[in-house]
Design an enzyme around this catalytic site. Structure first.
Site, mmCIF file in Angstrom:
data_model
loop_
_atom_site.group_PDB
_atom_site.id
_atom_site.type_symbol
_atom_site.label_atom_id
_atom_site.label_comp_id
_atom_site.label_asym_id
_atom_site.label_seq_id
_atom_site.Cartn_x
_atom_site.Cartn_y
_atom_site.Cartn_z
ATOM 1 N N LYS A 1 -11.662 -14.822 0.470
ATOM 2 C CA LYS A 1 -10.675 -14.143 -0.373
ATOM 3 C C LYS A 1 -10.432 -14.984 -1.610
ATOM 4 O O LYS A 1 -10.471 -16.233 -1.548
ATOM 5 C CB LYS A 1 -9.356 -13.974 0.398
ATOM 6 C CG LYS A 1 -8.576 -12.749 -0.014
ATOM 7 C CD LYS A 1 -9.184 -11.480 0.549
ATOM 8 C CE LYS A 1 -8.361 -10.262 0.281
ATOM 9 N NZ LYS A 1 -8.892 -9.045 0.873
ATOM 10 N N TYR B 1 -1.847 6.856 -0.612
ATOM 11 C CA TYR B 1 -1.908 8.238 -1.113
ATOM 12 C C TYR B 1 -2.994 9.034 -0.375
ATOM 13 O O TYR B 1 -2.765 10.166 0.073
ATOM 14 C CB TYR B 1 -2.186 8.225 -2.624
ATOM 15 C CG TYR B 1 -2.505 9.598 -3.182
ATOM 16 C CD1 TYR B 1 -1.498 10.519 -3.436
ATOM 17 C CD2 TYR B 1 -3.839 9.967 -3.425
ATOM 18 C CE1 TYR B 1 -1.804 11.788 -3.920
ATOM 19 C CE2 TYR B 1 -4.140 11.224 -3.903
ATOM 20 C CZ TYR B 1 -3.125 12.123 -4.154
ATOM 21 O OH TYR B 1 -3.429 13.381 -4.623
#
Ligand code: NAD
Length: 356
Positions: free
Chosen positions: A93, A195
């Site tokens: 990361k 969403y």
């Protein structure tokens, strides 16, 4: 660039999420360029599975230590995610600390690309919170170790699909139901994944409550999916069947623990548990917690398989296996009288131990 540092003293002061950080080579790279007010961190957890593949966050942090801690915890989780999805990648990361000064964005991304390039393929970067596909295109101009550039490469679609199948599996586990019609899902965060997840859940007949610190995003779910909107601070206590965290990390903590009024926690957010012990506290309260790195692996699966030139059908097949994997692990957990979380950790650690 004036320095590439390995700061072990800082690393020691940053608590790791999990004591079982058995990576054979844990690398922490801190890159600074004072002329640009640039500071980037790349954390790698090496298990010799393959190059580390993981996103780059571009966010403000209260301190360098907070940014390092974020990169470390997320890299650790990425190694578990790759292992549980049987992908040939180590965990990695990156974090670019967003400066208070107004600095040319392209120059920052160019510097970051040079940092990634200096690792000579041991780390491949992609989008994460605060970075976009347009950013990855800029990075691509300066290093080949980047993926997720084209619009059709957006990993959010596969992440949302994986979370949806994971929620289906969790519901099946808890009450034997094969559908989500009429169930109430509270979604924290209506961004890229939240969403799309709301869309799938709405189509499946679920009732939605949504929150987002961005009122426009919350309103879109109200208009399109008839979602009830609540204040972000109120989302934890919403009485619901499923709570789906799709915004922040460490949202399962001593402050929220007593507020949850749900039967299942299953969502896309990375690093949901402030400490591993909280998984047991959830179980004691009768809440089924689906480990984040198990349910949100869809995006990583997609990016890894795209690198192998697999087509969309193959990728979708692999992503929907997330639901089957949850059912399989839950059955094994039941047999051994363990929680799903404990069984998943055990299997991830076993898979990683076989590599290092
Ligand atoms: P995003 O930035 O598009 O969406 C996050 C949303 O959460 C935003 O709309 C933001 O306004 C909202 N938010 C932030 N703080 C909030 C708060 N306190 N309360 C309510 N809403 C808040 O990010 P995303 O790509 O949708 O990812 C969501 C989560 O899933 C992140 O934790 C990310 O690390 C994780 N994740 C994403 C992917 C992926 O493919 N995008 C893959 C794996 C994990």
């Amino acid at each position: 660039m004036d320095c590439v540092l390995l700061i072990n003293s800082i690393k020691k002061r940053c608590n790791m999420r999990n004591k079982n950080d058995n990576a054979s080579g844990s690398e922490l790279h801190i890159f600074q360029d004072k002329s640009l007010d640039f500071c980037a961190i790349i954390s790698l957890k090496k298990y010799e599975r393959g190059p580390a593949l993981g996103g780059c966050r571009f966010l403000s942090y209260p301190s360098l230590e907070a940014a390092i801690k974020d990169a470390e915890r997320l890299a650790h989780a990425m190694s578990y995610k790759a292992a549980m999805s049987d992908l040939p990648h180590d965990g990695g990361k990156a974090v670019i600390i967003r400066s208070q000064r107004s600095i040319d964005h392209t120059s920052i991304l160019k510097r970051f690309a040079e940092c990634v390039g200096s690792l000579k393929g041991r780390y491949i970067t992609t989008i994460d919170s605060g970075t976009t596909q347009a950013d990855m295109s800029i990075i691509k101009n300066h290093t080949s170790y980047v993926t997720g550039i084209l619009e059709e490469d957006d990993p959010s679609v596969s992440t949302a699909l994986g979370v949806f199948t994971g929620i289906q599996a969790a519901v099946k586990l808890l009450n034997g139901r094969d559908n989500l019609a009429g169930l109430h899902v509270a979604i924290q965060g209506a961004g890229s994944v939240g969403y799309l997840l709301a869309d799938s859940l709405h189509q499946a007949g679920a009732r939605l409550t949504v929150c987002d610190i961005d009122p426009v995003r919350a309103e879109r779910c109200k208009n399109e999916f008839n979602a009830t909107i609540v204040d972000p601070a109120a989302i934890y206590a919403v009485p619901c069947d499923i709570f789906a965290p799709c915004a922040l990390g460490q949202i399962i903590n001593p402050l929220t623990l007593m507020q949850f009024n749900t039967k299942i926690i299953a969502g896309a957010a990375n690093d949901q548990l402030a400490t591993c012990e909280l998984a047991y506290e959830l179980a004691k309260r009768g809440i089924l917690y689906v480990p984040d790195y198990l349910i949100n692996a869809g995006g990583l699966i997609q990016l890894a398989l795209q690198r192998q030139n697999k087509n969309r059908t193959v990728i979708t097949e692999r992503v929907v296996q997330i639901g089957e994997r949850i059912l399989h692990l839950a059955a094994a957990a039941k047999q051994q009288q363990m929680t799903l979380f404990a069984m998943t950790e055990k299997m991830a650690e076993r898979a990683l131990a076989n590599c290092s």
